[in-house]
Design a protein around this motif. Structure first.
Motif, PDB file in Angstrom:
ATOM      1  N   LYS A   1      67.176 -31.426  72.964  1.00 41.53           N
ATOM      2  CA  LYS A   1      65.954 -30.659  73.224  1.00 41.53           C
ATOM      3  C   LYS A   1      66.280 -29.201  73.559  1.00 41.53           C
ATOM      4  CE  LYS A   1      62.469 -34.029  74.691  1.00 41.53           C
ATOM      5  NZ  LYS A   1      61.373 -33.438  73.891  1.00 41.53           N
ATOM      6  N   VAL A   2      67.312 -29.012  74.358  1.00 39.30           N
ATOM      7  CA  VAL A   2      67.698 -27.660  74.746  1.00 39.30           C
ATOM      8  C   VAL A   2      68.153 -26.860  73.526  1.00 39.30           C
ATOM      9  CG1 VAL A   2      69.433 -26.319  75.995  1.00 39.30           C
ATOM     10  CG2 VAL A   2      68.263 -28.209  77.141  1.00 39.30           C
ATOM     11  N   ILE A   3      68.985 -27.457  72.688  1.00 39.46           N
ATOM     12  CA  ILE A   3      69.505 -26.752  71.510  1.00 39.46           C
ATOM     13  C   ILE A   3      68.377 -26.428  70.529  1.00 39.46           C
ATOM     14  CG2 ILE A   3      70.965 -27.005  69.450  1.00 39.46           C
ATOM     15  CD1 ILE A   3      72.958 -28.524  71.213  1.00 39.46           C
ATOM     16  N   ILE A   4      67.495 -27.383  70.307  1.00 34.30           N
ATOM     17  CA  ILE A   4      66.383 -27.147  69.374  1.00 34.30           C
ATOM     18  C   ILE A   4      65.513 -26.005  69.872  1.00 34.30           C
ATOM     19  CG2 ILE A   4      64.246 -28.144  68.477  1.00 34.30           C
ATOM     20  CD1 ILE A   4      65.700 -30.818  68.293  1.00 34.30           C
ATOM     21  N   GLU A   5      65.223 -25.996  71.183  1.00 28.58           N
ATOM     22  CA  GLU A   5      64.415 -24.895  71.721  1.00 28.58           C
ATOM     23  C   GLU A   5      65.176 -23.578  71.639  1.00 28.58           C
ATOM     24  OE1 GLU A   5      62.476 -23.576  75.989  1.00 28.58           O
ATOM     25  OE2 GLU A   5      62.236 -25.648  75.323  1.00 28.58           O
ATOM     26  N   ALA A   6      66.484 -23.623  71.890  1.00 29.89           N
ATOM     27  CA  ALA A   6      67.291 -22.405  71.882  1.00 29.89           C
ATOM     28  C   ALA A   6      67.350 -21.758  70.508  1.00 29.89           C
ATOM     29  CB  ALA A   6      68.707 -22.712  72.371  1.00 29.89           C
ATOM     30  N   CYS A   7      67.284 -22.568  69.460  1.00 26.49           N
ATOM     31  CA  CYS A   7      67.336 -22.003  68.105  1.00 26.49           C
ATOM     32  C   CYS A   7      65.946 -21.857  67.502  1.00 26.49           C
ATOM     33  CB  CYS A   7      68.228 -22.854  67.200  1.00 26.49           C
ATOM     34  SG  CYS A   7      67.565 -24.478  66.780  1.00 26.49           S
TER      35      CYS A   7
ATOM     36  N   LEU B   1      63.620 -35.576  82.103  1.00 24.48           N
ATOM     37  CA  LEU B   1      64.039 -34.901  80.877  1.00 24.48           C
ATOM     38  C   LEU B   1      63.374 -33.537  80.754  1.00 24.48           C
ATOM     39  CD1 LEU B   1      65.623 -34.994  78.223  1.00 24.48           C
ATOM     40  CD2 LEU B   1      63.635 -36.096  77.170  1.00 24.48           C
ATOM     41  N   GLU B   2      62.070 -33.495  80.901  1.00 21.76           N
ATOM     42  CA  GLU B   2      61.353 -32.234  80.783  1.00 21.76           C
ATOM     43  C   GLU B   2      61.692 -31.303  81.948  1.00 21.76           C
ATOM     44  OE1 GLU B   2      59.459 -29.048  79.699  1.00 21.76           O
ATOM     45  OE2 GLU B   2      59.817 -30.780  78.409  1.00 21.76           O
ATOM     46  N   LYS B   3      61.908 -31.880  83.125  1.00 20.13           N
ATOM     47  CA  LYS B   3      62.276 -31.075  84.287  1.00 20.13           C
ATOM     48  C   LYS B   3      63.594 -30.357  84.048  1.00 20.13           C
ATOM     49  CE  LYS B   3      63.509 -31.468  89.177  1.00 20.13           C
ATOM     50  NZ  LYS B   3      63.602 -32.368  90.349  1.00 20.13           N
ATOM     51  N   TYR B   4      64.573 -31.051  83.489  1.00 20.27           N
ATOM     52  CA  TYR B   4      65.884 -30.445  83.278  1.00 20.27           C
ATOM     53  C   TYR B   4      65.850 -29.407  82.167  1.00 20.27           C
ATOM     54  CZ  TYR B   4      67.528 -34.313  86.182  1.00 20.27           C
ATOM     55  OH  TYR B   4      67.718 -35.193  87.199  1.00 20.27           O
ATOM     56  N   VAL B   5      65.031 -29.645  81.143  1.00 17.35           N
ATOM     57  CA  VAL B   5      64.861 -28.628  80.098  1.00 17.35           C
ATOM     58  C   VAL B   5      64.234 -27.377  80.712  1.00 17.35           C
ATOM     59  CG1 VAL B   5      63.683 -28.039  77.950  1.00 17.35           C
ATOM     60  CG2 VAL B   5      64.700 -30.304  78.227  1.00 17.35           C
ATOM     61  N   SER B   6      63.248 -27.593  81.598  1.00 17.23           N
ATOM     62  CA  SER B   6      62.593 -26.468  82.265  1.00 17.23           C
ATOM     63  C   SER B   6      63.573 -25.724  83.167  1.00 17.23           C
ATOM     64  CB  SER B   6      61.405 -26.976  83.083  1.00 17.23           C
ATOM     65  OG  SER B   6      60.777 -25.927  83.783  1.00 17.23           O
ATOM     66  N   MET B   7      64.472 -26.457  83.833  1.00 21.34           N
ATOM     67  CA  MET B   7      65.491 -25.824  84.685  1.00 21.34           C
ATOM     68  C   MET B   7      66.403 -24.934  83.847  1.00 21.34           C
ATOM     69  SD  MET B   7      66.443 -29.042  87.187  1.00 21.34           S
ATOM     70  CE  MET B   7      67.944 -28.282  87.792  1.00 21.34           C
ATOM     71  N   TRP B   8      66.797 -25.433  82.666  1.00 21.61           N
ATOM     72  CA  TRP B   8      67.625 -24.609  81.768  1.00 21.61           C
ATOM     73  C   TRP B   8      66.832 -23.378  81.327  1.00 21.61           C
ATOM     74  CZ3 TRP B   8      66.064 -23.747  76.669  1.00 21.61           C
ATOM     75  CH2 TRP B   8      66.929 -22.925  75.926  1.00 21.61           C
ATOM     76  N   ARG B   9      65.568 -23.576  81.014  1.00 18.53           N
ATOM     77  CA  ARG B   9      64.729 -22.499  80.495  1.00 18.53           C
ATOM     78  C   ARG B   9      64.610 -21.357  81.505  1.00 18.53           C
ATOM     79  NH1 ARG B   9      59.996 -25.442  79.746  1.00 18.53           N
ATOM     80  NH2 ARG B   9      60.844 -26.321  77.834  1.00 18.53           N
TER      81      ARG B   9
ATOM     82  N   ARG C   1      72.700 -30.893  85.363  1.00 21.17           N
ATOM     83  CA  ARG C   1      72.421 -32.311  85.562  1.00 21.17           C
ATOM     84  C   ARG C   1      72.259 -33.076  84.252  1.00 21.17           C
ATOM     85  NH1 ARG C   1      68.219 -33.748  89.902  1.00 21.17           N
ATOM     86  NH2 ARG C   1      69.612 -35.535  90.004  1.00 21.17           N
ATOM     87  N   TRP C   2      73.168 -32.838  83.320  1.00 23.51           N
ATOM     88  CA  TRP C   2      73.057 -33.527  82.033  1.00 23.51           C
ATOM     89  C   TRP C   2      73.349 -35.021  82.155  1.00 23.51           C
ATOM     90  CZ3 TRP C   2      77.414 -35.780  79.694  1.00 23.51           C
ATOM     91  CH2 TRP C   2      78.644 -35.459  80.251  1.00 23.51           C
ATOM     92  N   LYS C   3      73.842 -35.451  83.318  1.00 22.43           N
ATOM     93  CA  LYS C   3      73.989 -36.875  83.569  1.00 22.43           C
ATOM     94  C   LYS C   3      73.126 -37.304  84.753  1.00 22.43           C
ATOM     95  CE  LYS C   3      78.231 -38.581  81.553  1.00 22.43           C
ATOM     96  NZ  LYS C   3      79.471 -39.329  81.787  1.00 22.43           N
TER      97      LYS C   3
END
Length: 630
Positions: A613-619, A424-432, A600-602
């Motif tokens: 998590k992504v949306i909350i960080e984005a806003c 989960l944290e890895k994928y958020v970091s990839m988006w970041r 990789r959302w799945k």
């Protein structure tokens, strides 16, 4: 120029351009349109299609000789350059040119057979093979009995050698720079973690677990609870290591076999340990892979664990090295003979090999790998930090050397800090860290807020509707965000980027929503959009889908069907498709937040939690007036 000559030249130019693009991608690390990674939603291509990186990383994607490794794309590029020179000097129909093209055609047939066997299709590779076929046909049409010309051959060979040598030097230099950059980055992260984990007195005196104590809890004064060490069941090398390497591997994986040779040398260094975990690309023990790539990989992993079951650490590593030497492939007779040569009890080994415990151990490793967000093997960790760039020889060695030098004056055990982030944290970091690709301006947006959510999809795709529902739930919580939907119908009738028709009403649904927007503005557009989401879930879809869209949008049905409206709709849809096509869309849906792709959302995580998590960080963790549901 005669027909045969023209066809031959055109074919070779197609092959040249295709391999040139691949060689450039290998050199620069750029991603190519149509060459996306593993699909997370609905793939837009047949099984295995678009696996350029997978093909390039395979045993057939590289050519090694004399200690040098070149990409097959570069060798192909050089070969086609030489063939083109030969064709121009000796003539397309000359005997020398025809025999050269026959050899190239045989090679193309061989590589196509490899692609069929492993079900990995690279569109650029296929284009090159088609080019070779056309060139061969052209030379046969232009056939003549002209003798081979020595100067032509010399020029062709010289051209081939020049391209190989020049390209090889550039490739090697670029690969080394990428490797050094990845090594420095990984070493920096590892040492930063060490600096954040300065030892206390009780950590200095903490007992050091032996390699077989994979789940020992180490004392940590400032935390009431600590996790087990991140390591494999068996360790090779130092018993009190400063550098701890953990590799998730597959015995039949070509890259794993290549890396193994480097790991053997690294594990022999003082203060270094090595441990292994399994992730076989075989559905017999790993249901997470889309298809079986390595038919014996599960049995190979079970064989390694059987060695550990009957003889502990020494048995595991004896079997580990034997399996890599065999490429992970063996018969029962070969296995029995190998076990006997190792001095292990054959009957006891075979019972463990086929028993439940060896399978359970492999499955446990697979589950852990999924929780870490694995996408390919090998997956390499140094002191709990995932290391990329291992494809270049010496990367892991450089990381290990840097960490050893930095920890030369330390003596405490920090293995308790070896906890990689979960998927989960890895994928958020990839988006970041992803580049901004999506232009979030000048599109219809529902709501207003700091986070810009852009969904590329097709109303008939279940993944699109699933993603749409997840976004609706999250926005209902009131986060400061807006939503845009980008039409990408999975039908080549209105989307030429799609290789095959997947949904028979996709174009019609998209056009109906766009038409409603042209007539009635934003309000009508989003009402039609909501109705299209509902219609897309119906099976079968009603024959007349424009009428319910018009009714929902409260616009006149006749206006939607007016030729002027139709012309405007076709233009808008083609613009939308063209814009999305530049983003290398290989699966539906594809989600962007603030212009960055959410990959990789799945991928083995809770999709809703990842997107949330992504949306909350984005806003910026800001809430406002709840945005309307998308």
């Amino acid at each position: 120029m005669a027909y045969g000559d023209t066809l031959a030249v055109v074919g070779l130019l197609l092959a040249l351009c295709s391999t040139g693009v691949l060689a450039y991608a290998n050199l620069s690390g750029a991603s190519l349109p149509g060459c996306g990674g593993a699909a997370q939603g609905t793939s837009l291509a047949p099984a295995g299609w678009g696996g350029c990186a997978e093909a390039g990383a395979s045993a057939w994607g590289q050519v090694s000789f004399g200690g040098f490794t070149l990409s097959t794309a570069l060798v192909g590029l050089a070969t086609y350059c030489g063939a083109l020179v030969l064709m121009k000097l000796a003539g397309a129909g000359s005997r020398s040119t025809r025999w050269s093209m026959r050899v190239l055609l045989a090679m193309s047939i061989f590589f196509i057979a490899v692609a069929i066997k492993y079900q990995v299709w690279c569109p650029y590779c296929l284009a090159a093979h088609v080019g070779v076929l056309l060139a061969w046909i052209g030379t046969e049409i232009a056939a003549s009995d002209e003798p081979a010309q020595n100067k032509a051959w010399l020029a062709a060979v010289a051209t081939l050698a020049l391209v190989v040598v020049t390209g090889g030097v550039i490739e090697s230099s670029a690969a080394r720079k990428r490797s050094e950059s990845a090594s420095a980055a990984a070493a920096s992260v590892i040492m930063q973690k060490n600096r954040l984990s300065e030892p206390t007195a009780d950590r200095l005196t903490a007992p050091v677990p032996t390699p077989v104590q994979a789940a020992v809890i180490l004392p940590h004064a400032s935390e009431p609870e600590v996790a087990a060490r991140f390591t494999g069941r068996y360790q090779q090398g130092s018993k009190t290591p400063k550098v701890r390497i953990v590799v998730i591997s597959d015995f039949q994986c070509a890259d794993c076999q290549k890396l193994e040779r480097e790991l053997v040398q690294v594990a022999a260094l003082p203060n270094v340990s090595l441990s292994m975990k399994h992730f076989p690309f075989c559905r017999d023990c790993n249901p997470n892979v889309p298809r079986t790539l390595h038919a014996n990989a599960c049995w190979a992993a079970r064989a390694a664990e059987a060695g550990g079951i009957v003889a502990g650490e020494s048995g595991f590593w004896l079997m580990h090295h034997w399996l890599f030497a065999k490429g992970g492939s063996f018969t029962e007779a070969e296995l029995r003979s190998g076990v006997a040569e190792m001095g292990l009890p054959v009957d006891q080994f075979m019972a463990a090999f086929t028993g439940r415990e060896s399978l359970d151990r492999v499955k446990a490793d697979v589950a852990e790998a999924m929780s870490l967000g694995i996408s390919r093997t090998p997956m390499v960790f140094v002191n709990g930090v995932e290391c990329t760039g291992w494809e270049s020889p010496g990367t892991v060695s450089r990381i290990v050397t840097a960490v050893l030098q930095a920890t030369a004056n330390t003596s405490w055990d920090q293995s308790w800090t070896d906890q990689p982030p979960r998927a989960l944290e890895k994928y958020v970091s990839m988006w970041r860290s992803a580049p901004v690709q999506m232009n979030t301006q000048n599109v219809r947006r529902r709501g207003d807020g700091l986070a810009k959510i852009d969904l590329v999809g097709d109303y008939q795709e279940s993944g699109t509707r699933e993603m749409h529902a997840i976004i609706a739930e999250i926005l209902a919580e009131g986060w400061s965000a807006s939503f845009a939907f980008h039409h990408y119908p999975a039908d080549p009738a209105c989307n030429p980027s799609i290789p095959r028709k997947m949904n028979d009403r996709a174009c019609e649904l998209a056009k109906g929503v766009i038409a409603a927007g042209l007539i009635g503005g934003d309000a009508a557009y989003w009402k039609a959009h909501d109705q299209a989401i509902a219609l897309g879930a119906m099976n079968p879809i009603p024959a007349d889908i424009i009428r319910p869209l018009a009714t929902a949008a409260q616009v006149d049905l006749g206006q939607i069907q007016d030729p002027l409206t139709t012309n405007g709709v076709n233009l808008r849809l083609s613009q939308c498709v063209a814009s999305a096509s530049t983003l290398s869309i290989t699966e539906l849906p594809t989600l962007f937040v603030n212009g960055r792709r959410v990959a990789r959302w799945k991928g083995g995580v809770d999709s809703r939690e990842l997107i949330r998590k992504v949306i909350i960080e984005a806003c910026g963790n800001v809430k406002g007036i709840p945005s309307p549901a998308p």
